[in-house]
Design an enzyme around this catalytic site. Structure first.
Site, PDB file in Angstrom:
ATOM      1  N   ASP A  31      19.012  -6.284  27.561  1.00 13.28           N
ATOM      2  CA  ASP A  31      19.043  -7.669  28.029  1.00 13.28           C
ATOM      3  C   ASP A  31      20.495  -8.034  28.333  1.00 13.28           C
ATOM      4  OD1 ASP A  31      16.970 -10.372  27.571  1.00 13.28           O
ATOM      5  OD2 ASP A  31      19.104 -10.700  27.953  1.00 13.28           O
ATOM      6  N   ILE A  32      20.699  -8.715  29.442  1.00 12.57           N
ATOM      7  CA  ILE A  32      22.062  -9.057  29.880  1.00 12.57           C
ATOM      8  C   ILE A  32      22.703 -10.110  28.974  1.00 12.57           C
ATOM      9  CG2 ILE A  32      21.569 -10.982  31.469  1.00 12.57           C
ATOM     10  CD1 ILE A  32      23.321  -9.475  33.554  1.00 12.57           C
ATOM     11  N   ASN A  87       7.396 -14.260  26.026  1.00 15.56           N
ATOM     12  CA  ASN A  87       7.314 -15.664  26.411  1.00 15.56           C
ATOM     13  C   ASN A  87       6.366 -15.757  27.602  1.00 15.56           C
ATOM     14  OD1 ASN A  87       9.255 -16.459  24.468  1.00 15.56           O
ATOM     15  ND2 ASN A  87      10.906 -15.824  25.829  1.00 15.56           N
ATOM     16  N   GLY A  93       9.319 -20.620  27.213  1.00 17.17           N
ATOM     17  CA  GLY A  93      10.650 -20.024  27.385  1.00 17.17           C
ATOM     18  C   GLY A  93      10.732 -18.935  28.428  1.00 17.17           C
ATOM     19  N   GLN A  94       9.629 -18.694  29.143  1.00 23.48           N
ATOM     20  CA  GLN A  94       9.687 -17.645  30.166  1.00 23.48           C
ATOM     21  C   GLN A  94      10.523 -18.120  31.352  1.00 23.48           C
ATOM     22  OE1 GLN A  94       5.875 -16.228  31.626  1.00 23.48           O
ATOM     23  NE2 GLN A  94       6.815 -14.479  32.673  1.00 23.48           N
ATOM     24  N   HIS A 100       7.502  -9.149  30.544  1.00 21.08           N
ATOM     25  CA  HIS A 100       8.461  -8.328  29.808  1.00 21.08           C
ATOM     26  C   HIS A 100       8.329  -8.615  28.326  1.00 21.08           C
ATOM     27  CE1 HIS A 100      10.313 -12.090  31.089  1.00 21.08           C
ATOM     28  NE2 HIS A 100      10.991 -12.071  29.960  1.00 21.08           N
ATOM     29  N   HIS A 102      10.451  -8.664  24.885  1.00 14.12           N
ATOM     30  CA  HIS A 102      11.771  -8.606  24.247  1.00 14.12           C
ATOM     31  C   HIS A 102      11.660  -7.746  22.993  1.00 14.12           C
ATOM     32  CE1 HIS A 102      13.625 -12.139  26.401  1.00 14.12           C
ATOM     33  NE2 HIS A 102      12.357 -12.455  26.555  1.00 14.12           N
TER      34      HIS A 102
END
Ligand code: AMP
Length: 114
Positions: A31-32, A87, A93-94, A100, A102
Site C-alpha cells: 500500500d502506498i 472496505n 471507507g472504500q 482489494h 488490506h
C-alpha cells in the site's frame, strides 16, 4: 480520459508498484500509504468493483484463490498475526472501486476499527 482504476493500471504495469506476489489471478502489492509496518493490498486481476459486485458462481474461485495466496505469503514471511480488511462502499471507507483486501501486520491492532 482514463477512467480505469489505479489498480487496473498497476496490474497492466502502466504505473509502478512494489509487487510482493503475482500470478495469473491476483497481485499483492505494498500500500502506498501504509497504516502498519506491513500493509499490503491483495487485488484480483479481474475487475470486480467490490464485494457487492461479486458474481455468485465465477468469483468464488477467485476469492478462494486470493485468500490462499495471502495465507501462503504470510507463511513465507513468518507472519502469524495479521488483519484482513475489505472496505465495501464509500461510507465504509472504500476509495478505489476495484476489490482489494488490506493485509495489516507487525503492530498491535486496536478493535473496533475507526
Ligand atoms: P480503500 O480506501 O479501502 O479503497 O483502499 C485503497 C488503498 O489504496 C488505500 O489504502 C491507498 O493508500 C491505496 N493506494 C492508492 N493508490 C495506490 C497506489 N498507487 N499504489 C498502492 N496503493 C495505493
Amino acid at each position: 480520459m482514463n477512467d480505469r482504476t489505479i489498480f487496473e493500471q498497476i496490474i497492466n504495469k502502466e504505473i509502478p508498484a512494489n509487487i510482493i506476489y503475482e500470478d495469473s489471478l491476483c497481485i499483492i502489492i505494498d500500500d502506498i500509504s501504509p497504516q502498519a509496518p506491513v500493509h499490503y493490498l491483495a487485488i484480483p486481476k479481474k475487475l470486480i468493483k467490490g464485494i457487492s459486485d461479486l458474481n455468485d458462481t465465477e468469483d468464488k474461485d477467485i476469492l478462494g484463490h486470493i485468500m490462499i495466496s495471502i495465507r501462503n505469503q504470510m507463511v513465507k514471511m513468518n507472519i502469524k498475526d495479521y488483519r484482513l480488511v475489505i472496505n465495501n462502499g464509500s461510507e465504509a471507507g472504500q476509495t478505489v472501486f476495484h476489490l482489494h483486501i488490506h493485509i495489516l501486520a507487525n503492530r498491535t491492532l486496536g478493535w473496533p476499527p475507526g
